[in-house]
Design a protein around this motif. Structure first.
Motif, PDB file in Angstrom:
ATOM      1  N   MET A  69       0.795  -0.945   0.537  1.00  0.00           N
ATOM      2  CA  MET A  69      -0.150  -0.076   0.482  1.00  0.00           C
ATOM      3  C   MET A  69       0.416   1.635   0.301  1.00  0.00           C
ATOM      4  O   MET A  69       2.605   1.496  -0.180  1.00  0.00           O
ATOM      5  CB  MET A  69      -0.538  -0.070   1.166  1.00  0.00           C
ATOM      6  CG  MET A  69      -0.061  -0.330   2.613  1.00  0.00           C
ATOM      7  SD  MET A  69      -0.966  -0.545   4.004  1.00  0.00           S
ATOM      8  CE  MET A  69      -0.062  -1.272   5.135  1.00  0.00           C
ATOM      9  N   VAL A 121      15.709   0.855   2.526  1.00  0.00           N
ATOM     10  CA  VAL A 121      16.175   0.113   3.267  1.00  0.00           C
ATOM     11  C   VAL A 121      16.435   0.783   4.797  1.00  0.00           C
ATOM     12  O   VAL A 121      16.362   2.017   4.439  1.00  0.00           O
ATOM     13  CB  VAL A 121      17.629  -0.075   2.763  1.00  0.00           C
ATOM     14  CG1 VAL A 121      18.735  -0.755   3.721  1.00  0.00           C
ATOM     15  CG2 VAL A 121      17.503  -1.054   1.679  1.00  0.00           C
ATOM     16  N   CYS A 171       6.863   8.331   9.957  1.00  0.00           N
ATOM     17  CA  CYS A 171       5.275   7.241  10.110  1.00  0.00           C
ATOM     18  C   CYS A 171       5.598   6.136  10.744  1.00  0.00           C
ATOM     19  O   CYS A 171       4.987   5.417  11.757  1.00  0.00           O
ATOM     20  CB  CYS A 171       5.433   7.435   8.161  1.00  0.00           C
ATOM     21  SG  CYS A 171       4.158   5.617   7.898  1.00  0.00           S
TER      22      CYS A 171
HETATM   23  C1  HEC Z   1       3.147   6.852   5.448  1.00  0.00           C
HETATM   24  C2  HEC Z   1       4.114   5.967   5.866  1.00  0.00           C
HETATM   25  C3  HEC Z   1       5.053   5.804   5.929  1.00  0.00           C
HETATM   26  C4  HEC Z   1       7.053   6.037   5.484  1.00  0.00           C
HETATM   27  C5  HEC Z   1       6.058   8.166   4.739  1.00  0.00           C
HETATM   28  C6  HEC Z   1       7.654   5.346   4.797  1.00  0.00           C
HETATM   29  N1  HEC Z   1       6.901   3.949   5.632  1.00  0.00           N
HETATM   30 FE1  HEC Z   1       8.234   2.680   5.553  1.00  0.00          FE
HETATM   31  N2  HEC Z   1       7.126   1.037   6.030  1.00  0.00           N
HETATM   32  C7  HEC Z   1       4.893   1.670   6.048  1.00  0.00           C
HETATM   33  C8  HEC Z   1       5.010   0.332   6.564  1.00  0.00           C
HETATM   34  C9  HEC Z   1       3.204   0.722   6.568  1.00  0.00           C
HETATM   35  C10 HEC Z   1       5.426  -0.436   6.765  1.00  0.00           C
HETATM   36  C11 HEC Z   1       4.923  -1.321   6.884  1.00  0.00           C
HETATM   37  C12 HEC Z   1       4.285  -2.421   5.825  1.00  0.00           C
HETATM   38  C13 HEC Z   1       4.979  -2.464   4.181  1.00  0.00           C
HETATM   39  O1  HEC Z   1       5.289  -3.255   4.554  1.00  0.00           O
HETATM   40  O2  HEC Z   1       4.883  -2.070   3.906  1.00  0.00           O
HETATM   41  C14 HEC Z   1       6.588  -0.249   5.876  1.00  0.00           C
HETATM   42  C15 HEC Z   1       7.643  -1.251   6.168  1.00  0.00           C
HETATM   43  C16 HEC Z   1       9.014  -0.704   6.021  1.00  0.00           C
HETATM   44  C17 HEC Z   1      10.180  -1.224   5.936  1.00  0.00           C
HETATM   45  C18 HEC Z   1      10.538  -2.702   5.985  1.00  0.00           C
HETATM   46  C19 HEC Z   1      10.634  -2.606   7.869  1.00  0.00           C
HETATM   47  C20 HEC Z   1       8.881  -2.618   8.242  1.00  0.00           C
HETATM   48  O3  HEC Z   1       9.189  -1.412   9.486  1.00  0.00           O
HETATM   49  O4  HEC Z   1       7.934  -2.890   8.509  1.00  0.00           O
HETATM   50  C21 HEC Z   1      11.403  -0.447   5.215  1.00  0.00           C
HETATM   51  C22 HEC Z   1      12.686  -0.710   5.416  1.00  0.00           C
HETATM   52  C23 HEC Z   1      11.046   0.684   5.378  1.00  0.00           C
HETATM   53  N3  HEC Z   1       9.477   0.843   5.516  1.00  0.00           N
HETATM   54  C24 HEC Z   1      11.442   1.698   4.542  1.00  0.00           C
HETATM   55  C25 HEC Z   1      11.182   2.956   4.397  1.00  0.00           C
HETATM   56  C26 HEC Z   1      12.116   4.042   4.196  1.00  0.00           C
HETATM   57  C27 HEC Z   1      13.816   4.319   4.510  1.00  0.00           C
HETATM   58  C28 HEC Z   1      11.279   4.960   4.342  1.00  0.00           C
HETATM   59  C29 HEC Z   1      11.169   7.029   3.906  1.00  0.00           C
HETATM   60  C30 HEC Z   1      11.881   6.374   3.220  1.00  0.00           C
HETATM   61  C31 HEC Z   1      10.294   5.196   4.760  1.00  0.00           C
HETATM   62  N4  HEC Z   1       9.946   3.871   4.848  1.00  0.00           N
HETATM   63  C32 HEC Z   1       8.901   5.746   4.853  1.00  0.00           C
HETATM   64  C33 HEC Z   1       4.663   2.652   6.026  1.00  0.00           C
HETATM   65  C34 HEC Z   1       5.795   3.830   6.237  1.00  0.00           C
END
Ligand code: HEC
Length: 185
Positions: A69, A121, A171
């Motif tokens: 998502m 990452v 987030c």
């Molecule tokens: C608006 C919310 C949001 C933002 C902004 C966001 N993430 Fe995430 N991220 C999530 C969610 C929800 C998951 C777990 C669900 C999925 O797999 O998508 C996740 C999963 C991840 C994971 C796998 C570990 C985990 O938490 O499950 C990584 C690595 C990650 N994000 C990196 C990043 C990085 C780097 C950025 C910025 C460049 C970022 N995310 C920005 C919501 C966010």
């Protein structure tokens, strides 16, 4: 995420707890004017990390492809390993973000490289790196491994968007268990 290999989950959980003891690289210079992300050290670490994690597609601890998502792409796959970067071992969680014209779960699984949009990452750094945020380092790469830039041409590497209302840290701070990781919730 339901499809993640269970052993990967439990290991991430256990290791996140001890991570503070690994990866004690050079102390960061906490100068007052220093930006929380996008600086030369952040970018250098990102480049060395990319080299260190080469071949991550075949890491043993990985998930299946799954439907994602916003903001992480329509289809995702996750990988975990300990990676040496600049001479020290770190816990590294890699997430491939897939999307694009006509992407389906089947097509992405079949020819993933055609649909790779970005690689996000998280790396747990040494104690004191970012104590308010569990010392996570964030980086976003384009599909070719170049560090992604935001609209202000800042490299998305380091304590990305620390103190801001949106972005990686804001987030991920909402993840259950106060560990900044969603997957184990
Ligand atoms: C608006 C919310 C949001 C933002 C902004 C966001 N993430 Fe995430 N991220 C999530 C969610 C929800 C998951 C777990 C669900 C999925 O797999 O998508 C996740 C999963 C991840 C994971 C796998 C570990 C985990 O938490 O499950 C990584 C690595 C990650 N994000 C990196 C990043 C990085 C780097 C950025 C910025 C460049 C970022 N995310 C920005 C919501 C966010």
């Amino acid at each position: 995420m339901k499809r993640l290999v269970p052993i990967a989950l439990s290991l991430v959980l256990v290791l996140a707890g001890v991570a503070a003891h690994t990866g004690c690289a050079t102390a960061e210079d906490e100068g007052e004017m220093e930006m929380p992300f996008g600086g030369p050290e952040d970018v250098t670490f990102a480049k060395n990390l990319w080299q260190g994690m080469m071949g991550y597609e075949s890491w043993k601890m990985s998930s299946d492809y799954y439907e994602g998502m916003s903001p992480h792409g329509a289809f995702l796959r996750m990988y975990y390993n300990v990676v040496n970067v600049e001479g020290a071992p770190y816990h590294v969680i890699v997430k491939d973000n897939f999307g694009g014209e006509g992407a389906t779960l089947e097509k992405v699984a079949e020819s993933s490289e055609d649909y790779l949009a970005a690689v996000t990452v998280m790396v747990q750094r040494h104690e004191g790196y970012d104590p308010e945020n569990r010392n996570w380092y964030y980086v976003k790469y384009d599909a070719d491994g170049a560090v992604s830039m935001n609209e202000e041409s800042m490299a998305l590497a380091g304590r990305v968007a620390k103190g801001m209302d949106s972005g990686c840290i804001a987030c991920h701070a909402k993840a259950g268990g106060d560990d900044y990781i969603f997957t184990n919730d």
